[in-house]
Design a protein around this motif. Structure first.
Motif, PDB file in Angstrom:
ATOM      1  N   GLN A   1     -12.233 -12.394  -8.754  1.00  0.00           N
ATOM      2  CA  GLN A   1     -12.455 -11.135  -8.381  1.00  0.00           C
ATOM      3  C   GLN A   1     -12.370  -9.716  -8.288  1.00  0.00           C
ATOM      4  OE1 GLN A   1     -11.715 -10.705  -5.126  1.00  0.00           O
ATOM      5  NE2 GLN A   1     -10.064 -12.133  -3.860  1.00  0.00           N
ATOM      6  N   VAL A   2     -11.692  -9.156  -7.559  1.00  0.00           N
ATOM      7  CA  VAL A   2     -11.611  -7.653  -7.520  1.00  0.00           C
ATOM      8  C   VAL A   2     -10.331  -6.911  -7.578  1.00  0.00           C
ATOM      9  CG1 VAL A   2     -12.549  -5.328  -7.865  1.00  0.00           C
ATOM     10  CG2 VAL A   2     -14.489  -7.480  -7.972  1.00  0.00           C
ATOM     11  N   GLN A   3      -9.245  -6.397  -8.811  1.00  0.00           N
ATOM     12  CA  GLN A   3      -8.124  -5.689  -7.927  1.00  0.00           C
ATOM     13  C   GLN A   3      -8.360  -3.869  -8.328  1.00  0.00           C
ATOM     14  OE1 GLN A   3      -8.301  -8.132 -11.181  1.00  0.00           O
ATOM     15  NE2 GLN A   3      -8.188  -9.888  -9.728  1.00  0.00           N
ATOM     16  N   LEU A   4      -7.666  -3.528  -7.245  1.00  0.00           N
ATOM     17  CA  LEU A   4      -8.415  -2.356  -7.078  1.00  0.00           C
ATOM     18  C   LEU A   4      -6.861  -1.179  -7.094  1.00  0.00           C
ATOM     19  CD1 LEU A   4     -10.624  -1.246  -3.780  1.00  0.00           C
ATOM     20  CD2 LEU A   4     -11.363  -1.721  -6.440  1.00  0.00           C
ATOM     21  N   VAL A   5      -6.782  -0.488  -8.486  1.00  0.00           N
ATOM     22  CA  VAL A   5      -5.164   0.658  -8.989  1.00  0.00           C
ATOM     23  C   VAL A   5      -5.703   1.443  -7.792  1.00  0.00           C
ATOM     24  CG1 VAL A   5      -3.646   1.047  -9.725  1.00  0.00           C
ATOM     25  CG2 VAL A   5      -4.809  -1.461 -10.289  1.00  0.00           C
ATOM     26  N   GLU A   6      -4.219   2.367  -7.256  1.00  0.00           N
ATOM     27  CA  GLU A   6      -4.984   3.975  -6.918  1.00  0.00           C
ATOM     28  C   GLU A   6      -3.533   4.530  -7.691  1.00  0.00           C
ATOM     29  OE1 GLU A   6      -5.274   1.391  -2.404  1.00  0.00           O
ATOM     30  OE2 GLU A   6      -3.684   1.462  -4.409  1.00  0.00           O
ATOM     31  N   SER A   7      -3.994   5.451  -7.429  1.00  0.00           N
ATOM     32  CA  SER A   7      -3.122   6.488  -7.990  1.00  0.00           C
ATOM     33  C   SER A   7      -3.334   8.184  -7.958  1.00  0.00           C
ATOM     34  CB  SER A   7      -2.616   6.466  -9.808  1.00  0.00           C
ATOM     35  OG  SER A   7      -4.323   6.921 -10.253  1.00  0.00           O
ATOM     36  N   GLY A   8      -2.485   8.966  -8.276  1.00  0.00           N
ATOM     37  CA  GLY A   8      -2.020  10.542  -7.840  1.00  0.00           C
ATOM     38  C   GLY A   8      -1.802  10.681  -6.306  1.00  0.00           C
ATOM     39  N   GLY A   9      -1.072  10.078  -5.908  1.00  0.00           N
ATOM     40  CA  GLY A   9       0.192   9.694  -4.504  1.00  0.00           C
ATOM     41  C   GLY A   9       1.299  10.591  -4.924  1.00  0.00           C
ATOM     42  N   GLY A  10       1.323  11.948  -3.664  1.00  0.00           N
ATOM     43  CA  GLY A  10       2.792  11.964  -4.425  1.00  0.00           C
ATOM     44  C   GLY A  10       3.819  13.166  -2.615  1.00  0.00           C
ATOM     45  N   LEU A  11       4.642  13.810  -3.137  1.00  0.00           N
ATOM     46  CA  LEU A  11       4.492  14.957  -2.354  1.00  0.00           C
ATOM     47  C   LEU A  11       4.014  16.232  -2.770  1.00  0.00           C
ATOM     48  CD1 LEU A  11       6.460  15.934   0.054  1.00  0.00           C
ATOM     49  CD2 LEU A  11       8.513  16.636  -2.165  1.00  0.00           C
ATOM     50  N   VAL A  12       3.484  16.647  -1.267  1.00  0.00           N
ATOM     51  CA  VAL A  12       2.602  17.837  -1.375  1.00  0.00           C
ATOM     52  C   VAL A  12       3.134  18.974  -0.030  1.00  0.00           C
ATOM     53  CG1 VAL A  12       0.586  18.919  -1.518  1.00  0.00           C
ATOM     54  CG2 VAL A  12       0.974  16.647  -2.001  1.00  0.00           C
ATOM     55  N   GLN A  13       3.454  20.093  -0.292  1.00  0.00           N
ATOM     56  CA  GLN A  13       3.025  21.286   0.653  1.00  0.00           C
ATOM     57  C   GLN A  13       2.149  21.591   1.452  1.00  0.00           C
ATOM     58  OE1 GLN A  13       5.087  25.101  -1.250  1.00  0.00           O
ATOM     59  NE2 GLN A  13       6.814  23.919  -1.766  1.00  0.00           N
ATOM     60  N   PRO A  14       2.244  21.893   2.649  1.00  0.00           N
ATOM     61  CA  PRO A  14       1.259  22.000   3.699  1.00  0.00           C
ATOM     62  C   PRO A  14       0.034  23.138   2.873  1.00  0.00           C
ATOM     63  CG  PRO A  14       3.252  21.919   4.750  1.00  0.00           C
ATOM     64  CD  PRO A  14       3.604  21.533   3.445  1.00  0.00           C
ATOM     65  N   GLY A  15      -0.244  22.935   2.780  1.00  0.00           N
ATOM     66  CA  GLY A  15      -2.106  23.868   3.175  1.00  0.00           C
ATOM     67  C   GLY A  15      -2.305  23.846   1.507  1.00  0.00           C
ATOM     68  N   GLY A  16      -1.863  22.383   0.622  1.00  0.00           N
ATOM     69  CA  GLY A  16      -1.659  21.992  -0.628  1.00  0.00           C
ATOM     70  C   GLY A  16      -2.941  21.154  -0.523  1.00  0.00           C
ATOM     71  N   SER A  17      -3.723  20.832  -2.038  1.00  0.00           N
ATOM     72  CA  SER A  17      -4.149  20.031  -2.135  1.00  0.00           C
ATOM     73  C   SER A  17      -3.802  18.271  -3.306  1.00  0.00           C
ATOM     74  CB  SER A  17      -5.795  20.735  -3.399  1.00  0.00           C
ATOM     75  OG  SER A  17      -5.976  21.368  -2.801  1.00  0.00           O
ATOM     76  N   LEU A  18      -4.855  17.370  -3.100  1.00  0.00           N
ATOM     77  CA  LEU A  18      -3.851  16.599  -4.092  1.00  0.00           C
ATOM     78  C   LEU A  18      -5.141  15.755  -4.525  1.00  0.00           C
ATOM     79  CD1 LEU A  18      -4.502  13.599  -2.138  1.00  0.00           C
ATOM     80  CD2 LEU A  18      -2.519  14.092  -2.022  1.00  0.00           C
ATOM     81  N   ARG A  19      -5.229  14.788  -5.782  1.00  0.00           N
ATOM     82  CA  ARG A  19      -6.690  14.162  -5.597  1.00  0.00           C
ATOM     83  C   ARG A  19      -6.489  12.799  -6.005  1.00  0.00           C
ATOM     84  NH1 ARG A  19     -10.146  13.571 -11.837  1.00  0.00           N
ATOM     85  NH2 ARG A  19     -12.320  13.680 -10.519  1.00  0.00           N
ATOM     86  N   LEU A  20      -6.758  11.834  -5.759  1.00  0.00           N
ATOM     87  CA  LEU A  20      -6.524  10.322  -5.716  1.00  0.00           C
ATOM     88  C   LEU A  20      -7.140   9.435  -6.360  1.00  0.00           C
ATOM     89  CD1 LEU A  20      -5.639   9.512  -1.539  1.00  0.00           C
ATOM     90  CD2 LEU A  20      -3.547  10.767  -3.975  1.00  0.00           C
ATOM     91  N   SER A  21      -7.180   8.655  -7.048  1.00  0.00           N
ATOM     92  CA  SER A  21      -8.013   7.801  -8.061  1.00  0.00           C
ATOM     93  C   SER A  21      -7.504   6.604  -7.416  1.00  0.00           C
ATOM     94  CB  SER A  21      -7.753   8.056  -9.591  1.00  0.00           C
ATOM     95  OG  SER A  21      -8.076   9.297  -9.420  1.00  0.00           O
ATOM     96  N   CYS A  22      -8.933   5.419  -7.616  1.00  0.00           N
ATOM     97  CA  CYS A  22      -8.448   4.170  -7.359  1.00  0.00           C
ATOM     98  C   CYS A  22      -9.438   2.992  -8.503  1.00  0.00           C
ATOM     99  CB  CYS A  22      -8.551   3.997  -6.189  1.00  0.00           C
ATOM    100  SG  CYS A  22      -9.864   2.343  -6.095  1.00  0.00           S
TER     101      CYS A  22
ATOM    102  N   GLU B   1     -10.604  13.895  -3.156  1.00  0.00           N
ATOM    103  CA  GLU B   1     -10.158  15.249  -3.390  1.00  0.00           C
ATOM    104  C   GLU B   1      -9.500  15.893  -1.293  1.00  0.00           C
ATOM    105  OE1 GLU B   1     -12.424  16.943  -6.935  1.00  0.00           O
ATOM    106  OE2 GLU B   1     -11.441  18.227  -6.428  1.00  0.00           O
ATOM    107  N   MET B   2      -8.053  15.538  -1.381  1.00  0.00           N
ATOM    108  CA  MET B   2      -8.194  16.701  -0.377  1.00  0.00           C
ATOM    109  C   MET B   2      -7.571  17.924  -0.238  1.00  0.00           C
ATOM    110  SD  MET B   2      -6.623  12.882   1.864  1.00  0.00           S
ATOM    111  CE  MET B   2      -6.574  14.141   3.632  1.00  0.00           C
ATOM    112  N   ASN B   3      -8.046  19.296   0.273  1.00  0.00           N
ATOM    113  CA  ASN B   3      -7.199  20.353   0.271  1.00  0.00           C
ATOM    114  C   ASN B   3      -7.124  20.674   2.098  1.00  0.00           C
ATOM    115  OD1 ASN B   3      -8.102  20.435  -2.822  1.00  0.00           O
ATOM    116  ND2 ASN B   3     -10.522  20.486  -0.931  1.00  0.00           N
ATOM    117  N   SER B   4      -6.473  21.664   1.692  1.00  0.00           N
ATOM    118  CA  SER B   4      -5.981  22.109   2.803  1.00  0.00           C
ATOM    119  C   SER B   4      -4.901  20.984   3.832  1.00  0.00           C
ATOM    120  CB  SER B   4      -6.887  22.727   3.537  1.00  0.00           C
ATOM    121  OG  SER B   4      -7.300  23.558   2.828  1.00  0.00           O
ATOM    122  N   LEU B   5      -3.932  20.528   2.762  1.00  0.00           N
ATOM    123  CA  LEU B   5      -3.078  19.466   3.429  1.00  0.00           C
ATOM    124  C   LEU B   5      -2.262  19.909   4.229  1.00  0.00           C
ATOM    125  CD1 LEU B   5      -2.788  17.034   0.259  1.00  0.00           C
ATOM    126  CD2 LEU B   5      -3.730  16.822   2.473  1.00  0.00           C
TER     127      LEU B   5
END
Length: 119
Positions: free
Chosen positions: A1-22, A81-85
């Motif tokens: 079996q393969v397990q996946l663990v995500e990270s990088g979420g949170g609160l971001v202001q409109p127009g901001g950016s974030l990067r999620l990892s898994c 990676e997401m921009n212009s949120l």
């Protein structure tokens, strides 16, 4: 079996950016495609981005042009990676992997990471 663990979420202001990892962990497996999905309250889960084992990518219409999916095969890790949120990007983001091992093919989901876009 393969397990996946995500990270990088949170609160971001409109127009901001974030990067999620898994990151995928397990024993003796090979990953084919990896993907990000999201589900907003009251809505169905939708595909955000997919990346194949050779790096071919595709994106959902709602994030096209604002997002980049990438992967590090040596680390069994996929990034988003997401921009212009926008507030409508608020959702739980899930990582997905299609893989195979000695027992056959499989598909795994992460537990999800919350992304909230708000001022």
């Amino acid at each position: 079996q393969v397990q996946l663990v995500e990270s990088g979420g949170g609160l971001v202001q409109p127009g901001g950016s974030l990067r999620l990892s898994c990151t995928a962990t397990g024993s003796k497996f090979t990953i084919n495609s990896m993907a990000w999905y999201r589900q907003a309250p009251g809505k169905e889960r939708e595909s955000v981005a997919v990346i194949s084992s050779i790096g071919t990518t595709s994106y959902g219409d709602s994030v096209k042009g604002r997002s980049t999916i990438s992967r590090d095969n040596a680390k069994n890790t996929v990034y988003l990676e997401m921009n212009s949120l926008k507030p409508e990007d608020t959702a739980i983001y899930y990582c997905n992997a299609v893989w195979y091992n000695d027992h056959g093919p499989g598909r795994s989901w992460g537990q999800g990471t919350q992304v909230t876009v708000s001022s």
